[in-house]
Design a protein around this motif. Structure first.
Motif, short mmCIF file in Angstrom:
data_model
loop_
_atom_site.label_atom_id
_atom_site.label_comp_id
_atom_site.label_asym_id
_atom_site.label_seq_id
_atom_site.Cartn_x
_atom_site.Cartn_y
_atom_site.Cartn_z
N ASP A 269 11.81 4.00 -11.44
CA ASP A 269 11.09 2.77 -11.14
C ASP A 269 9.59 2.96 -11.35
N THR A 270 8.92 1.86 -11.67
CA THR A 270 7.46 1.84 -11.73
C THR A 270 6.97 0.87 -10.67
N ILE A 271 6.18 1.38 -9.74
CA ILE A 271 5.62 0.57 -8.66
C ILE A 271 4.19 0.24 -9.04
N THR A 272 3.84 -1.04 -8.98
CA THR A 272 2.48 -1.46 -9.29
C THR A 272 1.89 -2.14 -8.07
N VAL A 273 0.79 -1.60 -7.56
CA VAL A 273 0.06 -2.19 -6.44
C VAL A 273 -1.02 -3.07 -7.03
N GLU A 274 -0.95 -4.36 -6.70
CA GLU A 274 -1.91 -5.30 -7.24
C GLU A 274 -3.20 -5.32 -6.43
N GLU A 275 -4.23 -5.88 -7.03
CA GLU A 275 -5.52 -6.01 -6.37
C GLU A 275 -5.51 -7.24 -5.48
N ARG A 276 -6.05 -7.11 -4.29
CA ARG A 276 -6.13 -8.27 -3.40
C ARG A 276 -7.39 -9.05 -3.73
N PHE A 277 -7.39 -10.33 -3.38
CA PHE A 277 -8.53 -11.17 -3.71
C PHE A 277 -9.58 -11.20 -2.61
N PHE A 278 -9.19 -10.99 -1.37
CA PHE A 278 -10.15 -11.06 -0.26
C PHE A 278 -10.10 -9.82 0.57
#
Length: 186
Positions: free
Chosen positions: A177-186
């Protein structure tokens, strides 16, 4: 005039369609969680041929999805469960080398998983049974200050097609699996 307006609306819709989010298929992931593990490139398996110590060894599944064993050369194990791999190796050994081979196959080391995005140390890590998204992120050094800490994306290859899903952090992961942590906006 009406044609021009319709054409402009279609052009705007087309351009906005490129900005749309990916189509997440969480339902496909649930079906794979309980499915038996299938071998793939990067796995290391232990093959025991009873009564034949020279054939018993640990083999790595190569990029072509094969292992290379003495006497029978390359054996394709990609996409097979360990039970199916046992039967395949037994059949190859039975084909002129051993009278009644008994083979046992078990996974010695699973293929790695990958963590990308807003984590301290993105990269490839060895898989351990019981891994969740939260544990995988911890192995990768934790979230960066900009990391979205409520859920993450998993990309998993299902039937040869990469499928993306967005899940809470306590969701189990699988090898590869590839886990991608996204950037938060606030």
């Amino acid at each position: 005039m009406l044609r021009s307006f319709i054409f402009q609306c279609l052009a705007v819709a087309f351009l906005l369609g490129g900005c749309a989010q990916q189509n997440f298929r969480n339902d496909l992931f649930e079906s794979t969680l309980m499915a038996p593990y299938v071998l793939g490139s990067g796995d290391r398996i232990r093959v025991l041929v009873f009564g034949q110590d020279a054939l018993s060894n640990t083999y790595s599944v190569g990029g072509a999805g094969t292992i290379s064993m003495p006497l029978i050369a390359d054996v394709k194990v990609f996409g097979l469960t360990t039970t199916q791999a046992e039967r395949t190796i037994e059949a190859r050994l039975r084909g002129g080398f051993l009278r009644d081979p008994h083979v046992s196959v078990e996974v010695d080391a699973y293929r790695p998983f990958f963590v990308l995005g807003e984590v301290t140390a993105a990269g490839q890590y060895p898989f351990i049974n019981g891994m969740t998204i939260r544990k995988a992120i911890a192995v990768a050094g934790g979230f960066t200050p900009r990391g979205f800490q409520k859920q993450a994306q998993i990309t998993r290859v299902i039937d040869g097609v990469p499928v993306v899903g967005r899940f809470p952090l306590d969701t189990p992961i699988r090898p590869g699996d590839t886990i991608t942590v996204e950037e938060r906006f606030f």
